[in-house]
Design a protein around this motif. Sequence first.
Motif, PDB file in Angstrom:
ATOM      1  N   LYS A  31       0.841  -1.306   0.078  1.00 24.01           N
ATOM      2  CA  LYS A  31      -0.013   0.144   0.087  1.00 24.01           C
ATOM      3  C   LYS A  31       0.890   1.389  -0.012  1.00 24.01           C
ATOM      4  O   LYS A  31       0.677   2.121  -0.785  1.00 24.01           O
ATOM      5  CB  LYS A  31      -1.028   0.086   1.245  1.00 24.01           C
ATOM      6  N   ALA A  32       2.058   1.314   0.644  1.00 22.03           N
ATOM      7  CA  ALA A  32       2.949   2.532   0.780  1.00 22.03           C
ATOM      8  C   ALA A  32       3.429   2.709  -0.586  1.00 22.03           C
ATOM      9  O   ALA A  32       3.573   3.971  -1.076  1.00 22.03           O
ATOM     10  CB  ALA A  32       4.107   2.188   1.714  1.00 22.03           C
ATOM     11  N   THR A  54       1.237   6.346  -6.884  1.00 23.03           N
ATOM     12  CA  THR A  54      -0.286   7.471  -6.965  1.00 23.03           C
ATOM     13  C   THR A  54       0.367   8.983  -7.306  1.00 23.03           C
ATOM     14  O   THR A  54       0.134   9.679  -8.235  1.00 23.03           O
ATOM     15  CB  THR A  54      -1.086   7.107  -6.013  1.00 23.03           C
ATOM     16  N   ARG A  55       1.111   9.489  -6.436  1.00 19.00           N
ATOM     17  CA  ARG A  55       1.623  10.660  -6.169  1.00 19.00           C
ATOM     18  C   ARG A  55       2.620  11.011  -7.421  1.00 19.00           C
ATOM     19  O   ARG A  55       2.517  11.985  -8.025  1.00 19.00           O
ATOM     20  CB  ARG A  55       2.325  11.034  -4.857  1.00 19.00           C
ATOM     21  N   ALA A  56       3.475  10.230  -7.692  1.00 17.29           N
ATOM     22  CA  ALA A  56       4.578  10.259  -8.603  1.00 17.29           C
ATOM     23  C   ALA A  56       3.759  10.033 -10.248  1.00 17.29           C
ATOM     24  O   ALA A  56       3.992  11.029 -11.033  1.00 17.29           O
ATOM     25  CB  ALA A  56       5.499   9.183  -8.831  1.00 17.29           C
ATOM     26  N   LEU A  57       2.893   9.379 -10.088  1.00 22.32           N
ATOM     27  CA  LEU A  57       2.038   9.438 -11.597  1.00 22.32           C
ATOM     28  C   LEU A  57       1.190  10.761 -11.627  1.00 22.32           C
ATOM     29  O   LEU A  57       1.004  11.041 -12.948  1.00 22.32           O
ATOM     30  CB  LEU A  57       1.221   8.459 -11.721  1.00 22.32           C
ATOM     31  N   ILE A  88      -5.074  10.774 -11.251  1.00 24.53           N
ATOM     32  CA  ILE A  88      -4.417   9.512 -10.830  1.00 24.53           C
ATOM     33  C   ILE A  88      -4.917   9.598  -9.337  1.00 24.53           C
ATOM     34  O   ILE A  88      -4.741  10.494  -8.554  1.00 24.53           O
ATOM     35  CB  ILE A  88      -3.167   9.349 -10.893  1.00 24.53           C
ATOM     36  N   ASN A  89      -5.627   8.212  -8.865  1.00 22.56           N
ATOM     37  CA  ASN A  89      -5.962   8.198  -7.640  1.00 22.56           C
ATOM     38  C   ASN A  89      -6.059   6.845  -7.343  1.00 22.56           C
ATOM     39  O   ASN A  89      -5.906   5.685  -8.365  1.00 22.56           O
ATOM     40  CB  ASN A  89      -7.577   8.728  -7.394  1.00 22.56           C
ATOM     41  N   THR A 131      -7.306  14.469  -7.429  1.00 21.50           N
ATOM     42  CA  THR A 131      -6.164  13.812  -7.958  1.00 21.50           C
ATOM     43  C   THR A 131      -4.871  13.896  -6.998  1.00 21.50           C
ATOM     44  O   THR A 131      -4.895  14.280  -6.006  1.00 21.50           O
ATOM     45  CB  THR A 131      -5.664  14.457  -9.165  1.00 21.50           C
ATOM     46  N   GLY A 132      -4.307  12.576  -7.237  1.00 20.20           N
ATOM     47  CA  GLY A 132      -3.022  12.202  -6.402  1.00 20.20           C
ATOM     48  C   GLY A 132      -3.397  11.730  -5.212  1.00 20.20           C
ATOM     49  O   GLY A 132      -2.658  11.874  -4.078  1.00 20.20           O
TER      50      GLY A 132
END
Length: 97
Positions: free
Chosen positions: A3-4, A10-13, A24-25, A80-81
Motif C-alpha cells: 500500500k505504501a 499514485t503521487r508520482a504518476l 490519478i487516484n 487527483t493524487g
Amino acid sequence: MTKAGLDAMTRALTFECADIGVQINNVAPGIVDTPMTSENTTAQMLSAFVDQTLIKRMTTPHEIAETAIWLCSLGASGVTGQTILVDGGYTIPGNRI
C-alpha cells in the motif's frame, strides 16, 4: 509495504499526468466482506478487526466499487493524487492493515 508503494506511485504518476488532464487516484480498501476473506481468516481474527473498525463491520465489495465509480465521475473532477481509504474507519485511530 504494498500500500505504501501504491501511495508513492499514485503521487508520482499525478505529477507525470496532471498536465495532460489525467487524474490519478488510488482506492485502498480494508478487509472486505468476501468469500475469500471468510475462507482465509478465522472468526476470531475477523472479530478483532471489526471491533477496531469504527463502523463495526467489514466494508462490502459494493462500497469499494461505488468509491471507484465516484472517482470516475465528474463529481470527483478536482480529486487527483489521492489514496482513498475505504476501510470503515479502521485507520482513523492509527491502525494499519
